[in-house]
Design a protein around this motif. Structure first.
Motif, PDB file in Angstrom:
ATOM      1  N   PHE A  78       0.828  -1.209   0.000  1.00  0.00           N
ATOM      2  CA  PHE A  78       0.000   0.000   0.000  1.00  0.00           C
ATOM      3  C   PHE A  78       0.863   1.261   0.000  1.00  0.00           C
ATOM      4  N   PHE A  79       1.977   1.219   0.697  1.00  0.00           N
ATOM      5  CA  PHE A  79       2.869   2.377   0.771  1.00  0.00           C
ATOM      6  C   PHE A  79       3.774   2.507  -0.451  1.00  0.00           C
ATOM      7  N   HIS A  80       4.141   1.399  -1.053  1.00  0.00           N
ATOM      8  CA  HIS A  80       5.117   1.429  -2.142  1.00  0.00           C
ATOM      9  C   HIS A  80       4.517   1.595  -3.538  1.00  0.00           C
ATOM     10  N   LEU A  81       3.263   1.237  -3.723  1.00  0.00           N
ATOM     11  CA  LEU A  81       2.669   1.350  -5.051  1.00  0.00           C
ATOM     12  C   LEU A  81       2.337   2.795  -5.396  1.00  0.00           C
ATOM     13  N   LYS A  82       2.563   3.158  -6.641  1.00  0.00           N
ATOM     14  CA  LYS A  82       2.127   4.465  -7.128  1.00  0.00           C
ATOM     15  C   LYS A  82       0.614   4.422  -7.293  1.00  0.00           C
ATOM     16  N   ASN A  83      -0.021   5.585  -7.279  1.00  0.00           N
ATOM     17  CA  ASN A  83      -1.483   5.661  -7.343  1.00  0.00           C
ATOM     18  C   ASN A  83      -2.077   4.917  -8.531  1.00  0.00           C
ATOM     19  N   PHE A  84      -1.402   4.949  -9.668  1.00  0.00           N
ATOM     20  CA  PHE A  84      -1.879   4.249 -10.858  1.00  0.00           C
ATOM     21  C   PHE A  84      -2.106   2.758 -10.580  1.00  0.00           C
ATOM     22  N   TYR A  85      -1.188   2.152  -9.820  1.00  0.00           N
ATOM     23  CA  TYR A  85      -1.293   0.731  -9.488  1.00  0.00           C
ATOM     24  C   TYR A  85      -2.152   0.515  -8.245  1.00  0.00           C
ATOM     25  N   LEU A  86      -2.033   1.421  -7.308  1.00  0.00           N
ATOM     26  CA  LEU A  86      -2.774   1.307  -6.050  1.00  0.00           C
ATOM     27  C   LEU A  86      -4.284   1.295  -6.277  1.00  0.00           C
ATOM     28  N   SER A  87      -4.746   1.968  -7.313  1.00  0.00           N
ATOM     29  CA  SER A  87      -6.181   2.013  -7.601  1.00  0.00           C
ATOM     30  C   SER A  87      -6.752   0.619  -7.854  1.00  0.00           C
ATOM     31  N   GLU A  88      -5.927  -0.307  -8.289  1.00  0.00           N
ATOM     32  CA  GLU A  88      -6.374  -1.690  -8.488  1.00  0.00           C
ATOM     33  C   GLU A  88      -6.691  -2.375  -7.162  1.00  0.00           C
ATOM     34  N   LEU A  89      -6.004  -1.975  -6.117  1.00  0.00           N
ATOM     35  CA  LEU A  89      -6.213  -2.594  -4.805  1.00  0.00           C
ATOM     36  C   LEU A  89      -7.231  -1.856  -3.949  1.00  0.00           C
ATOM     37  N   SER A  90      -7.133  -0.553  -3.939  1.00  0.00           N
ATOM     38  CA  SER A  90      -7.974   0.210  -3.019  1.00  0.00           C
ATOM     39  C   SER A  90      -9.234   0.749  -3.661  1.00  0.00           C
ATOM     40  N   GLN A  91      -9.241   0.859  -4.987  1.00  0.00           N
ATOM     41  CA  GLN A  91     -10.393   1.379  -5.720  1.00  0.00           C
ATOM     42  C   GLN A  91     -10.914   2.684  -5.097  1.00  0.00           C
ATOM     43  N   ASP A  92      -9.975   3.566  -4.753  1.00  0.00           N
ATOM     44  CA  ASP A  92     -10.260   4.884  -4.172  1.00  0.00           C
ATOM     45  C   ASP A  92     -10.966   4.840  -2.830  1.00  0.00           C
ATOM     46  N   LEU A  93     -10.910   3.699  -2.155  1.00  0.00           N
ATOM     47  CA  LEU A  93     -11.454   3.576  -0.806  1.00  0.00           C
ATOM     48  C   LEU A  93     -10.289   3.572   0.173  1.00  0.00           C
ATOM     49  N   PRO A  94     -10.530   3.945   1.432  1.00  0.00           N
ATOM     50  CA  PRO A  94      -9.438   3.944   2.410  1.00  0.00           C
ATOM     51  C   PRO A  94      -8.871   2.540   2.636  1.00  0.00           C
ATOM     52  N   PHE A  95      -7.656   2.499   3.136  1.00  0.00           N
ATOM     53  CA  PHE A  95      -6.994   1.229   3.415  1.00  0.00           C
ATOM     54  C   PHE A  95      -7.787   0.440   4.461  1.00  0.00           C
ATOM     55  N   GLU A 132       5.080  -7.826  -8.833  1.00  0.00           N
ATOM     56  CA  GLU A 132       6.528  -7.623  -8.738  1.00  0.00           C
ATOM     57  C   GLU A 132       6.880  -6.858  -7.462  1.00  0.00           C
ATOM     58  N   VAL A 133       6.164  -5.796  -7.179  1.00  0.00           N
ATOM     59  CA  VAL A 133       6.418  -5.012  -5.965  1.00  0.00           C
ATOM     60  C   VAL A 133       6.128  -5.859  -4.730  1.00  0.00           C
ATOM     61  N   TYR A 134       5.029  -6.597  -4.759  1.00  0.00           N
ATOM     62  CA  TYR A 134       4.647  -7.472  -3.647  1.00  0.00           C
ATOM     63  C   TYR A 134       5.744  -8.508  -3.371  1.00  0.00           C
ATOM     64  N   ASN A 135       6.226  -9.144  -4.430  1.00  0.00           N
ATOM     65  CA  ASN A 135       7.240 -10.198  -4.268  1.00  0.00           C
ATOM     66  C   ASN A 135       8.590  -9.658  -3.826  1.00  0.00           C
ATOM     67  N   ALA A 136       8.846  -8.370  -4.012  1.00  0.00           N
ATOM     68  CA  ALA A 136      10.108  -7.765  -3.595  1.00  0.00           C
ATOM     69  C   ALA A 136      10.121  -7.393  -2.104  1.00  0.00           C
ATOM     70  N   ILE A 137       8.976  -7.482  -1.449  1.00  0.00           N
ATOM     71  CA  ILE A 137       8.881  -7.133  -0.024  1.00  0.00           C
ATOM     72  C   ILE A 137       9.633  -8.172   0.797  1.00  0.00           C
ATOM     73  N   GLN A 138      10.485  -7.689   1.692  1.00  0.00           N
ATOM     74  CA  GLN A 138      11.313  -8.563   2.539  1.00  0.00           C
ATOM     75  C   GLN A 138      10.783  -8.585   3.957  1.00  0.00           C
ATOM     76  N   LEU A 139      10.491  -9.780   4.442  1.00  0.00           N
ATOM     77  CA  LEU A 139      10.065  -9.916   5.846  1.00  0.00           C
ATOM     78  C   LEU A 139      11.152 -10.561   6.675  1.00  0.00           C
TER      79      LEU A 139
END
Length: 139
Positions: A78-95, A132-139
């Motif tokens: 949620f923090f790393h995606l640019k708005n163009f991509y984030l809209s696919e997840l949040s659909q302009d709704l809050p987290f 790609e961004v999701y898979n790059a996240i390190q836990l």
């Protein structure tokens, strides 16, 4: 499944993923920690010794005592995606953890379907970038 609480382990994960401690002197006296990936964002993760809060423009969007690995991954996403991509997840709704996790699962299925029929829709590139961004996240 591993759970993360508001402690040093969470700080380490956030720092590995490009977050910086933006806590003020007042925050430190109040035992609060504020993390953001950059100064420009209005989004931040704030926690004390008990709760992990997700803020956007000063408003608490979600609050948890602990988060699962998958919740932490979608939070960082949620923090790393640019708005163009984030809209696919949040659909302009809050987290909201559950909604974002469900939407992410749907995108994974959608990508499998589009890939299986070998189409070249531009949407596939968008979903692939999110993965790609999701898979790059390190836990």
């Amino acid at each position: 499944m591993k759970r993360y609480a508001a402690n040093e382990e969470l700080i380490t994960v956030l720092e590995k993923n490009g977050f910086v401690d933006k806590s003020s002197t007042f925050d430190k006296k109040a035992n609060l920690k504020r993390f953001q990936p950059s100064r420009a964002l209005l989004k931040e993760i704030v926690f004390d010794s008990q709760c992990i809060d997700v803020y956007e423009a000063g408003v608490v969007l979600e609050s948890k005592v602990t988060v699962t690995e998958q919740q932490l991954r979608v939070l960082i996403l949620f923090f790393h995606l640019k708005n163009f991509y984030l809209s696919e997840l949040s659909q302009d709704l809050p987290f909201e953890f559950n909604r974002i996790m469900n939407r992410f699962a749907n995108l994974q299925i959608e990508l499998q379907i589009w890939t299986s029929i070998a189409t070249k829709k531009p949407r596939i590139k968008k979903i692939e970038k999110i993965m790609e961004v999701y898979n790059a996240i390190q836990l």
